[in-house]
Design a protein around this motif. Sequence first.
Motif, PDB file in Angstrom:
ATOM      1  N   SER A 129    -107.275 -21.527 -19.288  1.00 17.68           N
ATOM      2  CA  SER A 129    -105.988 -21.930 -19.898  1.00 17.68           C
ATOM      3  C   SER A 129    -104.906 -21.626 -18.778  1.00 17.68           C
ATOM      4  N   LEU A 130    -103.867 -22.426 -18.712  1.00 17.13           N
ATOM      5  CA  LEU A 130    -102.626 -22.250 -17.827  1.00 17.13           C
ATOM      6  C   LEU A 130    -101.825 -21.378 -18.667  1.00 17.13           C
ATOM      7  N   TYR A 131    -101.412 -20.323 -18.124  1.00 21.85           N
ATOM      8  CA  TYR A 131    -100.135 -19.336 -18.663  1.00 21.85           C
ATOM      9  C   TYR A 131     -99.123 -19.488 -17.642  1.00 21.85           C
ATOM     10  N   PRO A 132     -97.849 -19.175 -18.142  1.00 22.97           N
ATOM     11  CA  PRO A 132     -96.675 -19.206 -17.379  1.00 22.97           C
ATOM     12  C   PRO A 132     -96.806 -18.470 -16.264  1.00 22.97           C
ATOM     13  N   GLU A 133     -97.497 -17.249 -16.223  1.00 24.64           N
ATOM     14  CA  GLU A 133     -97.806 -16.753 -15.190  1.00 24.64           C
ATOM     15  C   GLU A 133     -98.307 -17.463 -13.867  1.00 24.64           C
ATOM     16  N   PHE A 147    -100.014 -19.157 -27.679  1.00 20.02           N
ATOM     17  CA  PHE A 147     -99.357 -20.468 -27.002  1.00 20.02           C
ATOM     18  C   PHE A 147    -100.082 -21.191 -25.930  1.00 20.02           C
ATOM     19  N   PHE A 148    -100.858 -20.510 -25.173  1.00 25.71           N
ATOM     20  CA  PHE A 148    -101.275 -21.321 -23.938  1.00 25.71           C
ATOM     21  C   PHE A 148    -102.883 -21.427 -23.920  1.00 25.71           C
ATOM     22  N   ALA A 149    -103.568 -20.397 -24.736  1.00 28.12           N
ATOM     23  CA  ALA A 149    -104.979 -20.699 -24.727  1.00 28.12           C
ATOM     24  C   ALA A 149    -105.526 -21.385 -25.969  1.00 28.12           C
ATOM     25  N   LEU A 199     -96.944 -24.947 -22.955  1.00 22.83           N
ATOM     26  CA  LEU A 199     -96.805 -24.801 -21.266  1.00 22.83           C
ATOM     27  C   LEU A 199     -96.354 -26.009 -20.703  1.00 22.83           C
ATOM     28  N   SER A 232    -101.576 -26.009 -22.614  1.00 26.87           N
ATOM     29  CA  SER A 232    -101.083 -26.165 -23.925  1.00 26.87           C
ATOM     30  C   SER A 232     -99.876 -27.013 -23.935  1.00 26.87           C
ATOM     31  N   ARG A 289     -96.421  -9.421 -16.724  1.00 27.78           N
ATOM     32  CA  ARG A 289     -96.240  -8.620 -15.591  1.00 27.78           C
ATOM     33  C   ARG A 289     -95.186  -7.781 -15.166  1.00 27.78           C
TER      34      ARG A 289
END
Lengths: 307, 354
Positions: free
Chosen positions: B297-301, A277-279, B240, B237, A247
């Motif tokens: 999925s969870l993202y840092p955002e 990393f996250f999905a 995260l 993940s 962002r």
Amino acid sequence: MKNLIIKTIALASLISGLGIFIPSTMAQAADARVINVINPDFSSGIQIGDVLNRTIAIEVSAPYTIAKTALPIKGEVRDGIELSGINVNLTEKSNKKIVTIALHYQVFASAAKPVVMQLPAETFTFSDGAKNLSIKVPVWHFWFSPLVAEGISNAKENLQPQFTPTLIDINAHHARFWLSLALLTAGLLGLIYINANQRWLPFMNGAFAQAHRSIKRLPSNEASEKYALVYMHQAFNSIYGANLFAREIEQFLAKNPKFNILRSEIFHFFEQSNTSFFASQSQHSVYVISGLLALSKRLRDCERGVK
Amino acid sequence: MMNIATTDVQLTDWRSHALKLEREVKKVIVGQDKAIRLMNVAIFARGHVLLEGGVGVGKTTLLQSIARCIGGAYERIEGTVDLMPNDLIYHTYLGEDGRPKIDEGPLLRAGENLSVFFFNEINRARPQVHALMLRVMAERHISAFKKEYRLPHMVVFADRNQVEKNETFEIPSAARDRFMMEIPIEIPTDRELRKALMFDVKYQNAESLTKQVESNVLQFDQLNGFSDLLQTHIKSSNALEEYALDLWESTQNPAKFGIKLDSVDVNRVIHTGASPRGMGMLLKAARVNAWLMNRESLYPEDIHAVFHELIAHRLVFNSMYENRRTLLARELTTQILSSVAVPSRANSEKAKVI
């Protein structure tokens, strides 16, 4: 009777000889003339072994051609002067021909004291098939100098200083040489700056240069994918001065406009990183790493200001 | 297979309703987009909300509009210094026949249909009232009139008066921790919006304004069930989770992460960091945000989107810094997000091993 026959033959020969000679003599004045003779520059101080060049230009009418069989023979020695080379060149001009003959003589004569010698007179014959005409070039005199004076008992006393050749002005060459060397050095430094992985020059160890080096060392396998992504994130964070997230890319680009050219690639990198990393979606690690290697190199170029 | 398809349909349907709620509320409340999104997150995360802001910024209108969209009953009580716990439960009055009567108070009146309860100026009420309120918020049921009242769909929005300190009772940190979020409701800075709020008469009649909002956009009595579904659907993940743990640790020991605050020694600021309940709520709210952003999925955002509002009011500062809490908390949460790396090198190594 015998005498009569001999006299008759002799008379016939005389008449036929006149028949040939007279027209050729008449043709010579009108059809051929020497237009230029270039003799050697110096006519004195000639020593044994010196080469003397003579160039003769003869203008002849179109139908005539030089009789090559009648040319002076290369290697012929006359009074110690050897004809070491002969070149004939022909140029045509309207109905005239200009025959240029270059003669190269080498002096092999020897004398104990200075004497006058000469380049021999030469005769050149031209023919139009029916008639012949000849042109004679006169001798050229020169002073021959012996290498040593006559009657010396000690050669050392007769030694003369070596003739100092005129030096060529090489200042311009020097200037050009140093300029070329400077350009070459600058070019090499530029190439090193653009392409080198190592920190050889100041400003070469930027964040993306380090990331590129680190990614380059990684093996192309699944385990290395996350490392490669982390190296890239570390580079972005280092330049941004804080953690950079997707962002904030616009702020990052506003702060560092030199990376603007790779805007879409940067957005794509963050998507790729989030996915990795996250999905839960898996990616082809080998392609990811090779893509990151290429991207880090392009970002390094931006960082070094060469893009 | 069928279940997955059904879940996907539910998630999509509810998302479109949730986004519609935001659009409807934005029709009447201007300049509060972020607050509306956060309140939406809180509704779907089933968390209670503390509102932070001055008077007359439109908190009531905002809450009434949201309550209209959620459906169900909306109740409100004003915090006063003489308010007692029983005032929430019942009230007495003289009936037409002249005899005293007892009726259910605002907390019980709507029964299970209560969806939004607004406690205005909660810090004016006494700690006894806080205690009752906080217990109801945690347990969502209460015994009164010899029976148990269940309030399963209730979400509490409470407002703190931060301007006046006389006759107020500050909510202790343990009590603040029961609120999922503290959402700032700030006066819009945009000049055009301010002009509209001043001169456009439609913003000056709260009642008619609220009526413009479409009612029952959501089904309040199904929110709990859907919230559970949503929470189990959104995955996180390992990277995260490691990041969330780092964030938690950074609220307890900011210096470890190289966090610095202007003019304050960061080692002396924090008394207690975020609680386990707070971190659980953080992830819960972040999952809702991920769902609203159409991700699985969870993202840092997602964590960042709710971090300040989830964590700031949970931080316990040493007493000498308490009077600067609003500023320091904002600065600290911002610094935490800037300094705690994700993915960190260490985390990526763990991820590699896993």
